[in-house]
Design a protein around this motif. Structure first.
Motif, PDB file in Angstrom:
ATOM      1  N   THR A 256       0.812  -1.271  -0.013  1.00  0.00           N
ATOM      2  CA  THR A 256       0.024   0.242   0.210  1.00  0.00           C
ATOM      3  C   THR A 256       0.558   1.475  -0.272  1.00  0.00           C
ATOM      4  N   THR A 257       0.762   2.520  -0.800  1.00  0.00           N
ATOM      5  CA  THR A 257       1.165   3.420  -0.933  1.00  0.00           C
ATOM      6  C   THR A 257       0.226   4.423  -0.925  1.00  0.00           C
ATOM      7  N   THR A 258       0.546   5.249  -0.486  1.00  0.00           N
ATOM      8  CA  THR A 258      -0.277   6.865  -0.940  1.00  0.00           C
ATOM      9  C   THR A 258       0.298   7.938  -1.276  1.00  0.00           C
ATOM     10  N   LEU A 259      -0.366   8.478  -3.074  1.00  0.00           N
ATOM     11  CA  LEU A 259       0.807   9.714  -4.126  1.00  0.00           C
ATOM     12  C   LEU A 259       0.281  10.749  -3.587  1.00  0.00           C
ATOM     13  N   ARG A 260       0.918  11.956  -3.068  1.00  0.00           N
ATOM     14  CA  ARG A 260       0.572  12.779  -3.115  1.00  0.00           C
ATOM     15  C   ARG A 260       0.536  14.264  -4.040  1.00  0.00           C
ATOM     16  N   CYS A 261      -1.025  14.373  -4.147  1.00  0.00           N
ATOM     17  CA  CYS A 261      -1.583  15.132  -4.780  1.00  0.00           C
ATOM     18  C   CYS A 261      -2.785  16.150  -3.898  1.00  0.00           C
ATOM     19  N   ASP A 262      -2.346  16.521  -5.291  1.00  0.00           N
ATOM     20  CA  ASP A 262      -4.076  17.717  -4.870  1.00  0.00           C
ATOM     21  C   ASP A 262      -4.715  17.870  -5.842  1.00  0.00           C
ATOM     22  N   THR A 263      -4.943  17.136  -7.158  1.00  0.00           N
ATOM     23  CA  THR A 263      -6.107  16.949  -8.256  1.00  0.00           C
ATOM     24  C   THR A 263      -5.879  15.263  -8.450  1.00  0.00           C
ATOM     25  N   VAL A 264      -6.953  15.057  -8.623  1.00  0.00           N
ATOM     26  CA  VAL A 264      -7.269  13.164  -9.499  1.00  0.00           C
ATOM     27  C   VAL A 264      -8.104  13.073 -10.723  1.00  0.00           C
ATOM     28  N   VAL A 265      -8.470  12.698 -11.057  1.00  0.00           N
ATOM     29  CA  VAL A 265      -8.784  12.761 -12.562  1.00  0.00           C
ATOM     30  C   VAL A 265      -8.948  10.943 -12.414  1.00  0.00           C
ATOM     31  N   LEU A 266     -10.530  11.367 -12.621  1.00  0.00           N
ATOM     32  CA  LEU A 266     -11.056   9.666 -12.592  1.00  0.00           C
ATOM     33  C   LEU A 266     -11.813   9.588 -14.247  1.00  0.00           C
TER      34      LEU A 266
END
Length: 433
Positions: A256-266
């Motif tokens: 498991t990981t977490t990507l740091r970001c302020d936007t996600v596009v589905l």
């Protein structure tokens, strides 16, 4: 409140590539009153906010072929196969040309008008700038297109901060409204629409830190080698309060990981925009989730036809426009009283891992679909599968694909077996071996 009642010859619901092409064809063929209704304030459909290239550049009208087709049952190929020229113009230019083609042919295009329901077999109720209306047509063409499922429909847990988009929402925010998006983005999906979303993000000055797909093998490689592609990876949660702060991921190997970001596009995960069809009681196909239809684009309701991505989300704009042009011929047959009588069509059913087939009803009278082939999609990669068509245990056809069938891309099944279907027999079944 009183509704203004009036009549037209053909009513087309939806002003995207399919609806505009159908309107242009029918008007060019001399149909008296062809009216296209579009709920948005501007017609053109999804291409309006797709600023990348690759859209068809020439929109030749060819419903004049009706004169020669009038003596045959149904046209088996594209009504104007040469009308689609790939890689020519941007989406907005394509949309403008589509609108111009429909209007130049004589179709009436009305924007800002929403069809709210049905008041009869071929009568719809609308609301728009001119008030409430009830419109009755001799034939109705549904071309309401498709939509991406939002986060809520994809059941992604976590907080609900700003910064979460579908591809369509992103493209509208950037290209139509000039909004500021963010600085670091993750794109979920690796189909062509995902790469279009990544290109839109880069055009807005956003760094794409990764593309994520739950599929083990991807049919499309990232266009930028600088963008990592994480396959076999599932989004398990979104984090953040006042703004999205990260995307939690689970890999196939259990990490498991977490990507740091302020936007996600589905991206991707398209479904037909079938609300109007459902309200009208039209039979829906369980695979495509659009209206069940035959080779003549006929739905389960007499006089109601359908075309474009409402039938099989989602194909390119050029494919939707080809279907819009092709639906003109069976509509013209109905108006002229030369339509084949309904009935006798058998359902086409696919077995897993196949997802759906289109058209998904046989008939009329053994007619073949546009281009003499059926379109299929698969849920997982199949290496040179053998496609077998059978009815009640009787084999009708088998075909070995020369290339792999992969998720996210259409593949095709020849249609030269349709005249061997028993119109009174069991549903026709398609399997992949």
């Amino acid at each position: 409140m009183t509704r203004n009642a009036r009549e037209v010859d053909v009513l087309i619901v939806g002003g995207g590539p399919a609806g505009l092409a159908a309107g242009a064809e029918l008007a060019a063929a001399g149909v008296g009153r062809v009216e296209i209704l579009e709920r948005e304030q501007e017609a053109g459909g999804i291409p309006r906010h797709c600023h990348h290239g690759g859209f068809g550049g020439r929109l030749d009208r060819s419903a004049y072929a009706w004169a020669s087709a009038n003596g045959t049952a149904y046209v088996r190929a594209s009504v104007s196969g040469s009308a689609y020229v790939p890689g020519s113009v941007s989406g907005p230019a394509y949309a403008r040309r589509s609108v111009a083609a429909a209007r130049d042919a004589g179709a009436a295009l009305r924007t800002g008008v929403t069809v709210t329901g049905w008041a009869g077999p071929r009568t719809v109720e609308t609301t728009g700038p001119s008030g409430l209306e009830r419109i009755t047509a001799r034939a109705v063409v549904l071309a309401t297109g498709a939509r991406e499922r939002p986060r809520s429909a994809r059941l992604i847990p976590g907080t609900r901060p700003p910064g979460v988009y579908t591809t369509g929402e992103l493209q509208q925010a950037v290209h139509l409204y000039g909004q500021r998006i963010g600085t670091r983005a993750v794109v979920v999906g690796n189909e062509p629409v995902g790469h279009a979303a990544a290109a839109t993000l880069r055009a807005a000055g956003v760094q794409v830190v990764a593309m994520v797909t739950d599929r083990p093998a991807s049919p499309v490689r990232p266009r930028s080698r600088r963008t990592p592609l994480l396959t076999g990876t599932t989004v398990t949660a979104l984090t953040g309060r006042s703004r999205l702060s990260g995307v939690a991921l689970r890999h196939d190997d259990g990490r498991t990981t977490t990507l740091r970001c302020d936007t996600v596009v589905l991206t991707g995960d398209f479904v037909p925009d079938h609300e109007l069809a459902r309200r009208g009681g039209l039979v829906l196909d369980p695979g495509t989730r659009g209206p069940a239809y035959d080779a003549a684009f006929r739905t389960s309701r007499p006089g109601v036809f359908a075309a474009g991505n409402l039938l099989h989300a989602v194909e390119r704009a050029g494919i939707a426009a080809q279907e819009g042009r092709a639906v003109a011929v069976p509509v013209l047959h109905r108006l002229a009283g030369t339509e084949e009588p309904p009935g006798g069509g058998r359902r086409l059913v696919v077995d897993a891992p196949l997802r759906w087939i289109a058209p998904n009803v046989t008939g009329p009278d053994g007619a073949r679909p546009q281009g003499d082939r059926f379109v299929l999609r698969t849920a997982r990669r199949l290496t040179r599968p053998l496609l077998v068509v059978s009815q009640g245990g009787r084999r009708l056809h088998s075909q070995r694909l020369l290339l792999p069938a992969v998720p996210g891309r259409p593949f095709h099944l020849a249609a030269d077996w349709t005249d061997r279907v028993d119109p009174h027999g069991a549903p026709v079944r398609i399997t992949a071996r």
